[in-house]
Each structure stands twice: as structure tokens, then as C-alpha cells.
Design an enzyme around this catalytic site. Structure first.
Site, PDB file in Angstrom:
ATOM      1  N   GLU A 232      -2.623  54.322  51.494  1.00 44.82           N
ATOM      2  CA  GLU A 232      -3.781  55.063  50.978  1.00 44.82           C
ATOM      3  C   GLU A 232      -4.960  54.981  51.954  1.00 44.82           C
ATOM      4  O   GLU A 232      -5.231  53.933  52.533  1.00 44.82           O
ATOM      5  CB  GLU A 232      -4.213  54.478  49.628  1.00 44.82           C
ATOM      6  CG  GLU A 232      -5.443  55.185  49.075  1.00 44.82           C
ATOM      7  CD  GLU A 232      -5.879  54.658  47.732  1.00 44.82           C
ATOM      8  OE1 GLU A 232      -5.070  54.696  46.790  1.00 44.82           O
ATOM      9  OE2 GLU A 232      -7.034  54.206  47.627  1.00 44.82           O
TER      10      GLU A 232
ATOM     11  N   TYR B 213      -3.198  49.797  49.805  1.00 47.40           N
ATOM     12  CA  TYR B 213      -4.565  50.280  49.958  1.00 47.40           C
ATOM     13  C   TYR B 213      -5.020  49.814  51.335  1.00 47.40           C
ATOM     14  O   TYR B 213      -5.397  48.657  51.508  1.00 47.40           O
ATOM     15  CB  TYR B 213      -5.476  49.638  48.901  1.00 47.40           C
ATOM     16  CG  TYR B 213      -5.205  50.077  47.481  1.00 47.40           C
ATOM     17  CD1 TYR B 213      -5.388  51.391  47.102  1.00 47.40           C
ATOM     18  CD2 TYR B 213      -4.807  49.165  46.500  1.00 47.40           C
ATOM     19  CE1 TYR B 213      -5.187  51.797  45.797  1.00 47.40           C
ATOM     20  CE2 TYR B 213      -4.591  49.557  45.190  1.00 47.40           C
ATOM     21  CZ  TYR B 213      -4.785  50.871  44.847  1.00 47.40           C
ATOM     22  OH  TYR B 213      -4.589  51.271  43.559  1.00 47.40           O
TER      23      TYR B 213
HETATM   24  P1  FAD Z   1      -8.361  57.494  32.267  1.00 51.43           P
HETATM   25  O1  FAD Z   1      -6.907  57.341  32.424  1.00 51.43           O
HETATM   26  O2  FAD Z   1      -8.844  58.755  31.675  1.00 51.43           O
HETATM   27  O3  FAD Z   1      -8.884  56.332  31.367  1.00 51.43           O
HETATM   28  C1  FAD Z   1      -9.828  55.355  31.629  1.00 51.43           C
HETATM   29  C2  FAD Z   1      -9.782  54.360  30.488  1.00 51.43           C
HETATM   30  O4  FAD Z   1     -10.550  54.917  29.410  1.00 51.43           O
HETATM   31  C3  FAD Z   1      -8.380  54.172  29.926  1.00 51.43           C
HETATM   32  O5  FAD Z   1      -7.700  53.179  30.593  1.00 51.43           O
HETATM   33  C4  FAD Z   1      -8.657  53.927  28.464  1.00 51.43           C
HETATM   34  O6  FAD Z   1      -8.952  52.574  28.232  1.00 51.43           O
HETATM   35  C5  FAD Z   1      -9.873  54.737  28.183  1.00 51.43           C
HETATM   36  N1  FAD Z   1      -9.573  56.074  27.631  1.00 51.43           N
HETATM   37  C6  FAD Z   1      -9.884  57.255  28.187  1.00 51.43           C
HETATM   38  N2  FAD Z   1      -9.502  58.253  27.393  1.00 51.43           N
HETATM   39  C7  FAD Z   1      -8.933  57.691  26.328  1.00 51.43           C
HETATM   40  C8  FAD Z   1      -8.346  58.217  25.148  1.00 51.43           C
HETATM   41  N3  FAD Z   1      -8.261  59.528  24.934  1.00 51.43           N
HETATM   42  N4  FAD Z   1      -7.842  57.333  24.258  1.00 51.43           N
HETATM   43  C9  FAD Z   1      -7.925  56.012  24.470  1.00 51.43           C
HETATM   44  N5  FAD Z   1      -8.467  55.479  25.575  1.00 51.43           N
HETATM   45  C10 FAD Z   1      -8.976  56.299  26.462  1.00 51.43           C
HETATM   46  N6  FAD Z   1     -11.906  56.870  41.550  1.00 51.43           N
HETATM   47  C11 FAD Z   1     -12.443  57.861  42.310  1.00 51.43           C
HETATM   48  O7  FAD Z   1     -13.589  58.267  42.093  1.00 51.43           O
HETATM   49  N7  FAD Z   1     -11.714  58.438  43.317  1.00 51.43           N
HETATM   50  C12 FAD Z   1     -10.449  58.060  43.611  1.00 51.43           C
HETATM   51  O8  FAD Z   1      -9.841  58.607  44.521  1.00 51.43           O
HETATM   52  C13 FAD Z   1      -9.859  57.017  42.838  1.00 51.43           C
HETATM   53  N8  FAD Z   1      -8.597  56.598  43.062  1.00 51.43           N
HETATM   54  C14 FAD Z   1      -8.038  55.649  42.249  1.00 51.43           C
HETATM   55  C15 FAD Z   1      -6.701  55.284  42.451  1.00 51.43           C
HETATM   56  C16 FAD Z   1      -6.091  54.324  41.643  1.00 51.43           C
HETATM   57  C17 FAD Z   1      -4.651  53.959  41.866  1.00 51.43           C
HETATM   58  C18 FAD Z   1      -6.845  53.689  40.613  1.00 51.43           C
HETATM   59  C19 FAD Z   1      -6.230  52.638  39.759  1.00 51.43           C
HETATM   60  C20 FAD Z   1      -8.169  54.053  40.406  1.00 51.43           C
HETATM   61  C21 FAD Z   1      -8.774  55.031  41.206  1.00 51.43           C
HETATM   62  N9  FAD Z   1     -10.100  55.434  41.016  1.00 51.43           N
HETATM   63  C22 FAD Z   1     -10.649  56.433  41.789  1.00 51.43           C
HETATM   64  C23 FAD Z   1     -10.927  54.796  39.983  1.00 51.43           C
HETATM   65  C24 FAD Z   1     -10.855  55.546  38.636  1.00 51.43           C
HETATM   66  O9  FAD Z   1     -11.412  56.821  38.781  1.00 51.43           O
HETATM   67  C25 FAD Z   1     -11.613  54.722  37.599  1.00 51.43           C
HETATM   68  O10 FAD Z   1     -10.947  53.540  37.324  1.00 51.43           O
HETATM   69  C26 FAD Z   1     -11.984  55.458  36.332  1.00 51.43           C
HETATM   70  O11 FAD Z   1     -12.932  54.651  35.620  1.00 51.43           O
HETATM   71  C27 FAD Z   1     -10.839  55.706  35.383  1.00 51.43           C
HETATM   72  O12 FAD Z   1      -9.987  56.675  35.833  1.00 51.43           O
HETATM   73  P2  FAD Z   1      -8.565  56.896  35.096  1.00 51.43           P
HETATM   74  O13 FAD Z   1      -7.923  58.059  35.667  1.00 51.43           O
HETATM   75  O14 FAD Z   1      -7.829  55.622  35.052  1.00 51.43           O
HETATM   76  O15 FAD Z   1      -9.122  57.243  33.643  1.00 51.43           O
END
Ligand code: FAD
Length: 300
Positions: free
Chosen positions: A15, A279
Site C-alpha cells: 500500500e 502498509y
Molecule cells: P464503516 O465500515 O462504514 O464503519 C465504521 C464503523 O462505524 C464500523 O466499524 C461500525 O462500528 C460503525 N458503523 C457504521 N455504520 C454502521 C451501521 N450501519 N451499523 C452499525 N455500525 C455502523 N481513510 C481514508 O481517509 N483514506 C484511506 O485511504 C483509508 N484507507 C484505509 C484502509 C484500511 C485497510 C483501513 C482499515 C482504514 C482506512 N482508512 C482510510 C480509515 C477509515 O476511513 C476509517 O477507519 C473510518 O473511520 C471508517 O471507515 P470504514 O470504511 O471502516 O467505515
């Protein structure tokens, strides 16, 4: 990844994040060329917090796929992204032949504590996965983020997330997979047992897709403290004990980072999981040294 898992073949990926300057971008491509020669099964490029790097990310993704010629995955978040902007990004990478997206919610914009859905946008990664499936069918391979220690928003402190919050997080992850995600890449971790328990817990609730461990090699002490603080990562006592006496010695920290990363990867591979996601933080040596020690790469 699914094919490799079915054949018991070990695969790895790198990454990168978009550098701030044009010179940085050119340096990154030189490094990426050298790293891709070691045979990652894909490389990915992050989407800057709040969409801050959208144009650069799109451009780098295009060059990765069509000039470096490596299978490319682009990260995409919902922060500050009405659906037209999301579709614009997806249409652009589709027309550039990129078939892999890491679908994320993203963090709240700078200065805000809570994620707030932008007008005409999505509230979570699940919405984005559903949208990609509905609009683009099976064109994109979709990856989502998984959190072995639960999402940082529900990690309370030293004691971590409650069992209830962890289970809720897991159930929500299953919804992302059921909506169409093909692969999970995890948040960084330094306690390999926590990752292995997470995989087991995912399997128990019926998540069957590949779960790829996100490994962040320690390159320097300050960066390690910043990242683990931001992500609220649990640091095993033996890691703190090993780093404390050497924290001001850059070379010693790097050497320890290679040792630790190697041990973590070996333990993961021994458990039967054959995919590793590194990473790189745009750095070459530590990631390649780890791969060489575990014999996934023959030369540096
Ligand atoms: P989601 O999957 O939508 O959820 C976040 C949390 O909110 C869930 O784990 C859950 O506890 C809760 N939640 C949300 N919706 C619901 C629902 N409907 N019901 C119940 N619980 C819910 N950030 C960046 O800005 N750019 C990047 O390129 C980037 N790359 C990343 C790559 C990886 C592998 C990881 C692990 C993280 C990355 N992040 C990045 C950080 C990420 O954007 C943050 O962690 C963000 O706060 C959550 O994104 P997510 O897609 O996990 O969110």
C-alpha cells in the site's frame, strides 16, 4: 486472492499514499517500479483524508495500472463526497481499466469529531458497497476494512472495546460482505493473537471471504507512536520493552521493525493464512527486508 487462497499459494501486496509534491510522486514511482519487481499480487493507493487527494489519487492509480502495470486497487471514501463525485471517481478508474476498489466510509473531516453524511452522499462503507454493486454489478472487486480490535470510535482506552461493541462491529462487517465485498483488509495491529482471534470470530459468524492482515512495519519510533495512538492500537508489553531502550537509535528501531514484522508474518502464515498486506508508508527497505526473510522475495 481467492484463487491463491484456494491453491494455498502465498501472496502479498503493497500500500502507498499520495505524496504531497510532484517530486515526491516521481520518487514514489521509481520506488514502486523496484518494489513491483518483487511480485506483489496487487498494489493500492490511499484516498487522502476528507477527499483531499482525490485528483492525485486518481492520477496515481491510473499510472500504477497502466504504466507500472501492476494490478491496482484504489481506496475511496464517502467523506465530502456526494454521489456524483463518487460516480465520477468510479467512472474514471473504470475507464482506466482499474477493477479494484477499497470501499470506505472515511474519517470525519478535519476539525469534526463525528462523521456526518454529506448532502447527497453516503453514511457508511456499507452504503458505498451497495451503491457500487447496484451501479457497476460485478465489474469491481470490492474490498472493505476490518478492525481486529474494533473500530477506534468504540475503543475506550487501555481496556479496548467492550465485547458488545466488538460484536456489533463484527456483525456490521458481515453486512458489508453480504452486500458484495469480496475481501477484507484489516487495520494495522501489533498483537498477532488479536488478529487470529478476529479471523476466527469472523468465521464463526459466517464471514467466509479472504481476510488479509494489514501489517505496518515499524520504520521509526515517532511514526509508530503517532499511528498507534491515532488508531488506538494495543501494543503488547514486550514490544514496548524492546523499543524503549532503543527509541532514539533509528537504525536499531528499523532493525527491530524488520524482526517484529517478520515474526508477525511467520506466525500468520503458520496459521494457514497466505495473504499479507504491507502498509509501506511509501518506504521500500523494511517491507522488502521482511519479505526476503520470510522468503517471499529473492533479492533486494
Ligand atoms: P464503516 O465500515 O462504514 O464503519 C465504521 C464503523 O462505524 C464500523 O466499524 C461500525 O462500528 C460503525 N458503523 C457504521 N455504520 C454502521 C451501521 N450501519 N451499523 C452499525 N455500525 C455502523 N481513510 C481514508 O481517509 N483514506 C484511506 O485511504 C483509508 N484507507 C484505509 C484502509 C484500511 C485497510 C483501513 C482499515 C482504514 C482506512 N482508512 C482510510 C480509515 C477509515 O476511513 C476509517 O477507519 C473510518 O473511520 C471508517 O471507515 P470504514 O470504511 O471502516 O467505515
Amino acid at each position: 486472492i481467492q484463487e491463491a487462497a484456494a491453491n494455498g499459494r502465498t501472496v502479498f501486496s503493497f500500500e502507498y499514499f499520495p505524496p504531497k509534491t510532484e517530486e515526491g510522486v516521481e520518487n514514489l514511482f521509481e520506488r514502486m517500479d523496484r518494489m513491483v519487481a518483487h511480485g506483489p499480487n496487487f498494489c493500492d493507493i490511499t484516498w487522502g483524508a476528507g477527499g483531499s487527494t482525490a485528483d492525485v489519487t486518481l492520477d496515481i492509480a491510473n499510472r500504477m495500472q497502466n504504466m507500472v502495470c501492476v494490478e491496482t486497487m484504489m481506496h475511496l471514501t464517502c467523506t465530502n463526497m456526494p454521489v456524483e463525485k463518487i460516480d465520477n471517481a468510479l467512472d474514471t478508474i473504470k475507464s482506466n481499466g482499474i477493477q479494484n476498489v477499497l470501499a470506505l466510509r472515511g474519517d470525519p473531516p478535519h476539525g469534526q469529531d463525528k462523521f456526518v453524511q454529506v448532502a447527497g452522499g453516503f453514511s457508511c462503507a456499507l452504503d458505498l458497497v451497495e451503491h457500487i454493486k447496484a451501479k457497476y454489478g460485478d465489474y469491481f472487486g470490492i474490498t472493505v476494512a476490518g478492525y481486529p480490535e474494533a473500530h477506534p470510535e468504540v475503543i475506550l482506552g487501555e481496556e479496548g472495546a467492550t465485547e458488545e461493541a466488538y460484536s456489533k462491529d463484527l456483525a456490521y462487517l458481515k453486512r458489508k460482505v453480504d452486500a458484495g465485498a469480496d475481501v477484507i483488509v484489516t487495520q494495522l495491529f501489533y498483537d498477532t493473537d488479536i488478529f487470529l482471534k478476529f479471523v476466527n470470530d469472523c468465521r464463526q459468524i459466517g464471514i467466509t471471504c479472504p481476510i488479509v492482515p494489514g501489517i505496518m512495519p515499524i520504520n521509526n519510533y515517532k511514526g509508530f507512536v503517532r499511528m498507534t495512538g491515532f488508531c488506538k492500537t494495543k501494543i503488547p508489553a514486550e514490544i514496548t520493552a524492546a523499543l524503549d531502550p532503543i527509541k532514539d537509535n533509528e537504525e536499531a528501531v528499523k532493525a527491530y521493525g524488520i524482526h517484529l514484522g517478520t515474526e508477525m508474518c511467520k506466525k500468520i502464515l503458520a496459521s494457514g493464512i497466505k495473504t499479507l498486506h504491507l502498509y509501506t508508508l511509501n518506504m521500500e527497505k523494511t517491507a522488502l527486508a521482511i519479505l526476503m526473510v520470510i522468503s517471499l522475495s529473492c533479492s533486494i
